[in-house]
Scaffold this active site. Sequence first.
Site, PDB file in Angstrom:
ATOM      1  N   LYS B  95     -18.541  -4.738 -10.628  1.00 38.38           N
ATOM      2  CA  LYS B  95     -17.521  -4.669 -11.456  1.00 38.38           C
ATOM      3  C   LYS B  95     -16.702  -5.772 -11.451  1.00 38.38           C
ATOM      4  O   LYS B  95     -16.096  -6.263 -10.504  1.00 38.38           O
ATOM      5  CB  LYS B  95     -16.416  -3.412 -10.943  1.00 38.38           C
ATOM      6  CG  LYS B  95     -15.204  -3.420 -11.714  1.00 38.38           C
ATOM      7  CD  LYS B  95     -14.327  -2.312 -10.887  1.00 38.38           C
ATOM      8  CE  LYS B  95     -12.802  -2.623 -11.725  1.00 38.38           C
ATOM      9  NZ  LYS B  95     -12.025  -1.611 -10.762  1.00 38.38           N
ATOM     10  N   GLY B 156      -3.086   0.335 -11.642  1.00 42.85           N
ATOM     11  CA  GLY B 156      -1.908   0.978 -10.990  1.00 42.85           C
ATOM     12  C   GLY B 156      -0.682   1.420 -11.568  1.00 42.85           C
ATOM     13  O   GLY B 156       0.181   2.114 -10.711  1.00 42.85           O
ATOM     14  N   GLY B 184      -5.361   2.303 -15.094  1.00 44.99           N
ATOM     15  CA  GLY B 184      -4.174   2.708 -15.607  1.00 44.99           C
ATOM     16  C   GLY B 184      -3.885   4.424 -15.816  1.00 44.99           C
ATOM     17  O   GLY B 184      -2.729   4.855 -16.314  1.00 44.99           O
ATOM     18  N   THR B 206      -5.851   4.858  -7.718  1.00 43.15           N
ATOM     19  CA  THR B 206      -4.558   4.960  -7.310  1.00 43.15           C
ATOM     20  C   THR B 206      -4.050   6.535  -7.546  1.00 43.15           C
ATOM     21  O   THR B 206      -3.173   7.041  -6.629  1.00 43.15           O
ATOM     22  CB  THR B 206      -3.483   4.030  -8.001  1.00 43.15           C
ATOM     23  OG1 THR B 206      -3.898   2.574  -7.633  1.00 43.15           O
ATOM     24  CG2 THR B 206      -2.337   4.120  -7.184  1.00 43.15           C
TER      25      THR B 206
END
Lengths: 65, 256
Positions: B95, B156, B184, B206
């Site tokens: 990634k 985040g 997001g 997150t």
Amino acid sequence: MKITVNGAPAEITGATLAEALAELGYAQARVATAVNEQFVPGAARGGLALSEGDRLEILAPRQGG
Amino acid sequence: MPIFYGTEIASPLMLGTAQYPSPAVLAEAFRRSGAGVATVSIRREAAGGDGGAFWEMIEGLGLPVLPNTAGCHSVREAVTTAHMARELFGTDWIKLEVIGHEDTLQPDPFGLVEAARILSDEGFKVFPYTTEDGVLAGRLLEAGCEVLMPWGAPIGTGLGLNNVYGLRTLRAQFPGVPMVIDAGLGLPSHAAQAMELGFDAVLLNTAVAKAGDPAAMAEGFARALEAGRLAHGADPMEARDMAAPSTPLLGLAVLE
């Protein structure tokens, strides 16, 4: 000789990266290494001679997103 | 299910491994999520550190891992990190993050393309963390990427899909390219929306790890992804501005 390990000063006697890793306590660790910002594969550590002032990075698997 | 570089994964959920309150909570969240991929990173290791223990836990999940170059701001950093990750995790998946701004964590599009080209030429299978910019997407494909990972919103933030128009356009511009909404997302409804738009998967961390009950949230995301996937395949109705009665007017009684 004096080198930097993960950003901190260190004193080692080993001549090669492989010897330095063993001396620093990483002999059995699952780590990847870079010297002076260049990746050094595990198989090349025994043949890589360290020099005074070298910057060694020792990284391991961590949590990530 | 999504196919990345010829490998089919078991779920459209790619789940991060950071920020969980404990390893046990992480493991339970992964179990209930049914995630198809686990994302990981590399960081400095102290002598006698616990990197090995973490890796054993991740191996225990039995999932393909996707290492990242999180925190890298230059091409050189990202390429070197990718090399180290490949050796540590034994995968050529990466990634690719090349961060261009400290506050927004927005990708640096110029560095991203350069690093993607270098790594693709070296045999890496690059998953670039990018924006919804279609021109940039084209450059990344030219550089050798076979997957794109546009952001939903900055990492985040939990804001969801900030630019639905842009993402819809990107999806339409490259219909055959596997695409993952990366970053997001805050709620399962965001993931459902991504799938409804025709994206192949989502990558998040997150939203699950920082939920009060990460395992429940992980399952919520899994169900939302399935709902969105079904909806996309079911040919949704066209939205319209004016009301249209669903109950037939024919046969309506005259009562006044």
